[in-house]
Design a protein around this motif. Structure first.
Motif, short mmCIF file in Angstrom:
data_model
loop_
_atom_site.label_atom_id
_atom_site.label_comp_id
_atom_site.label_asym_id
_atom_site.label_seq_id
_atom_site.Cartn_x
_atom_site.Cartn_y
_atom_site.Cartn_z
N PHE A 1 51.25 29.74 40.61
CA PHE A 1 50.25 30.01 41.42
C PHE A 1 48.99 29.35 40.62
CE2 PHE A 1 52.87 33.46 43.03
CZ PHE A 1 52.57 33.23 44.33
N ALA A 2 47.96 28.69 41.51
CA ALA A 2 46.65 28.35 41.10
C ALA A 2 45.56 29.34 41.68
CB ALA A 2 46.35 26.88 41.34
N ARG A 3 44.78 30.03 40.95
CA ARG A 3 43.90 31.20 41.53
C ARG A 3 42.47 31.03 41.32
NH1 ARG A 3 46.95 35.05 44.10
NH2 ARG A 3 49.17 35.23 43.48
N SER A 4 41.86 31.45 42.00
CA SER A 4 40.20 31.22 41.92
C SER A 4 39.85 32.76 41.97
CB SER A 4 39.64 30.57 42.88
OG SER A 4 38.06 30.68 42.84
N MET A 5 39.12 33.09 40.86
CA MET A 5 38.71 34.24 40.12
C MET A 5 37.32 34.28 41.12
SD MET A 5 37.94 36.15 36.73
CE MET A 5 37.14 38.05 36.78
N ASP A 6 36.98 35.23 42.20
CA ASP A 6 35.81 35.43 42.94
C ASP A 6 35.10 36.75 42.70
OD1 ASP A 6 33.46 35.29 44.51
OD2 ASP A 6 34.56 34.02 46.07
N LEU A 7 34.12 36.99 41.75
CA LEU A 7 33.54 38.32 41.69
C LEU A 7 32.70 38.73 42.99
CD1 LEU A 7 32.12 38.11 37.90
CD2 LEU A 7 34.40 38.86 39.01
N GLU A 8 32.15 37.75 43.77
CA GLU A 8 31.38 38.19 45.08
C GLU A 8 32.38 38.87 45.86
OE1 GLU A 8 29.26 35.44 46.55
OE2 GLU A 8 27.69 35.35 44.86
N LYS A 9 33.83 38.28 46.16
CA LYS A 9 34.62 38.80 47.01
C LYS A 9 35.48 39.89 46.30
CE LYS A 9 35.15 34.76 49.56
NZ LYS A 9 36.26 33.56 50.11
N ALA A 10 35.40 39.90 44.98
CA ALA A 10 36.34 40.80 44.10
C ALA A 10 37.75 40.51 44.36
CB ALA A 10 35.95 42.41 44.52
N VAL A 11 38.06 39.51 44.24
CA VAL A 11 39.40 38.88 44.48
C VAL A 11 39.94 37.75 43.72
CG1 VAL A 11 39.69 39.76 46.95
CG2 VAL A 11 38.89 37.65 46.30
N PHE A 12 41.29 37.78 43.52
CA PHE A 12 41.99 36.33 43.02
C PHE A 12 42.33 35.70 44.17
CE2 PHE A 12 41.88 38.93 39.11
CZ PHE A 12 41.28 38.07 38.27
N ASP A 13 41.56 34.66 44.57
CA ASP A 13 42.10 33.96 45.74
C ASP A 13 43.38 32.92 45.35
OD1 ASP A 13 40.76 35.02 47.93
OD2 ASP A 13 38.89 33.66 47.55
N GLU A 14 44.20 32.61 46.37
CA GLU A 14 45.17 31.77 45.96
C GLU A 14 44.84 30.49 46.31
OE1 GLU A 14 49.73 30.55 47.49
OE2 GLU A 14 48.94 32.65 47.98
N VAL A 15 44.78 29.46 45.39
CA VAL A 15 44.40 28.14 45.70
C VAL A 15 45.65 27.16 46.10
CG1 VAL A 15 43.32 25.92 44.85
CG2 VAL A 15 42.36 28.37 44.46
#
Length: 550
Positions: A308-322
């Motif tokens: 997995f490649a993930r993006s840590m987004d604090l505004e959405k409070a999620v680790f998105d899957e890239v």
């Protein structure tokens, strides 16, 4: 006639008697022999030395002038030997004793025993900051009993429960589910939200600074000013650090580190939240092999062996899957200035181009570079269609515009490596150099100013790379503020981090017997500030900085 004989005999007898009799001392009335007088004088002197130690000089009518002169000479001699402050009325024996004491004390002082004892005294352990070690209860194994004493035969069907002493393979962690993962800190309570100052720092737009390369003398003086103290060593993750990165903010200090268990730690040294400014997450189930912060809007991109490649987004409070690959991901780099396009190197030898702006998490294009695993990919900072690939034992530069699905030919081949490659990076500003780290104990610098197939080796630097299986591989990385210099950890003792010039000259060695006591395999310079980090196998980050961290 008889009278004459008697006279001769008497004369002979007198001569014999005179020869046998010692000469008499006329000064002692002729009755005491000289030898007996000397014996008595010696006995008297010994008695006086024992009974009356203060009688160094005395006068006696019986002493002749020769004895008095000898005594006076001995007195003057001892007065010269006697140090200042000694009493002059001490005996010869006491003076010699005091002189021996003084010499022994001077010898003991020359040994510097207090300093040695202070150095050998165990130093207090530094405070353990950051994540706390969890107490694990030891498993009580059943008592081993002999089958022969129990009158039992050998057992053929053995289950794992019946063999508690057998070596059992550790259970592999379950993979994370595809899709976004909630951003829930492990070391914070469930009802506690993320700190507001972390959100403000996360979205801070970094100030663009002019990249002016300073001269080596000024750069070396800057390195000498960097230091470390007790507040600069913090446990950010619980296992061995595999990757680390600085947040691009120039006004605040924020670092991220990923370990071999898939955990991610954020550390702000002067923060009051978490464990000494540390917040702890678990976005992956396998080692986090690479990470980097994207530009505004700021996100932390992480890739892992779990595919997995993930993006840590604090505004959405999620680790998105890239991106999700069936093979493990080793490294990645940004293909565009806005960080919207990624180039990912997969463990099976493929290179994937991923566009983050598309709603899907699949690749835009996929190319096979080699049959062996890819150790790393890195994009040219100016001509971004060029990228360097570190394969098993080869380093090649490819042109993205002319790639096919398979059987791709490299534009430039960087030869000379005899063992597996750890990393390969373009120089940060111009891309005219490629820095490679190889397990043949050599760091190589190549000239890539001309992409015409001729890439001479500018310098080969000998460096011990044998880290073993329990440490992360050493990797030389450029300083983004000084394109001709790079940093790398070391396995030598005492533990150190070394900074080199591309000519092979060692510019500085970071050492500290109190705070740098382990091998820092992961190293990186801050993109805009004079700060250096080093990560070790116990999950700790070490910070060398020119400003004090509270």
């Amino acid at each position: 006639m008889d009278a004459d004989k008697s006279d001769v005999i008497s004369l002979e007898t007198k001569q014999l008697l005179q020869e046998r009799t010692p000469p008499q001392d006329t000064g002692m009335d002729g009755t005491v022999r000289r030898t007996s007088r000397r014996i008595k004088e010696k006995q008297n002197r010994e008695k006086k030395q024992i009974l009356s130690p203060k009688c160094l000089t005395f006068t006696s009518e019986k002493n002749d002038k020769g004895e008095e002169e000898n005594i006076q000479k001995r007195k003057v001699k001892h007065d010269k030997k006697s140090p200042a402050g000694y009493r002059k009325d001490l005996s010869e024996y006491e003076l010699e004793r005091l002189e021996n004491i003084r010499q022994n004390q001077a010898f003991l002082n020359s040994l510097k025993l207090p300093e040695i004892s202070e150095a050998l005294r165990p130093k207090p352990k530094p405070t353990q900051k950051g994540l706390k070690r969890e107490k694990t209860e030891t498993e009580l194994l059943p008592v081993r009993k002999s089958l022969r004493l129990q009158n039992k035969g050998p057992q053929t069907n053995i289950t794992p429960e019946m063999t508690p002493y057998a070596v059992r393979e550790p259970e592999e962690k379950a993979k994370k589910a595809p899709g976004p993962i909630p951003l829930d800190p492990i070391n914070l309570d469930e009802h506690v939200c993320l700190p507001e100052d972390l959100l403000n720092l996360w979205n801070e737009i970094p100030v663009k600074q002019e990249t002016e390369t300073s001269d080596l003398k000024s750069y070396q003086q800057m390195l000498q000013k960097l230091s470390i103290n007790d507040s600069c060593v913090v446990k950010v993750v619980k296992d061995r650090i595999c990757s680390a990165a600085f947040h691009p903010s120039s006004s605040n200090l924020l670092m991220a580190a990923g370990d071999k268990s898939g955990h991610l730690g954020l550390w702000k040294p002067d923060a009051k939240w978490g464990n000494d400014g540390v917040i702890y997450f678990e976005p992956h189930s396998r080692p986090i092999t690479n990470m980097a912060f994207s530009s505004h809007p700021c996100n932390l991109i992480t890739v892992s062996y779990d595919g997995f490649a993930r993006s840590m987004d604090l505004e959405k409070a999620v680790f998105d899957e890239v991106y999700h690959s069936h093979s493990g991901l080793k490294s990645f780099d940004f293909l565009s200035a806005d960080c919207s396009t990624l180039l990912l190197g997969e463990w099976n030898g493929d290179v994937a181009v991923v566009d983050r702006r598309t709603p899907e998490t699949s690749y835009e294009s996929l190319y096979t570079m080699a049959e062996s695993p890819l150790r790393g990919v890195h994009v040219h900072p100016v001509q971004q269609h060029y990228f360097v690939v570190a394969e098993s034992r080869f380093v090649n530069i490819y042109d993205l515009r002319h790639l096919k699905r398979r059987n791709n030919r490299a534009v430039v081949e960087l030869s000379g490596h005899s063992r597996s490659i750890s990393s390969a990076f373009f120089s940060p500003v111009t891309g005219n150099r490629v820095l490679t780290t190889c397990m043949d104990n050599t760091i190589r610098v190549f000239d890539t100013s001309q992409m015409d197939g001729r890439t001479p080796i500018l310098k080969s630097i000998t460096h011990n790379m044998q880290t073993g299986r329990w440490l992360s591989k050493l990797s030389a990385v450029w300083d983004p503020k000084q394109q001709e210099c790079f940093v790398i950890g070391s396995v030598d003792r005492p533990r150190r981090i070394q900074v080199y010039h591309e000519s092979g000259r060692r510019l500085h060695t970071f050492q500290n017997m109190d705070h740098l006591t382990t091998v820092c395999s992961i190293t990186a310079f801050h993109p805009s500030r004079n700060i250096l980090l080093g990560g070790n196998s116990s999950g700790r980050l070490h910070i060398f900085t020119d400003c004090f961290i509270n």
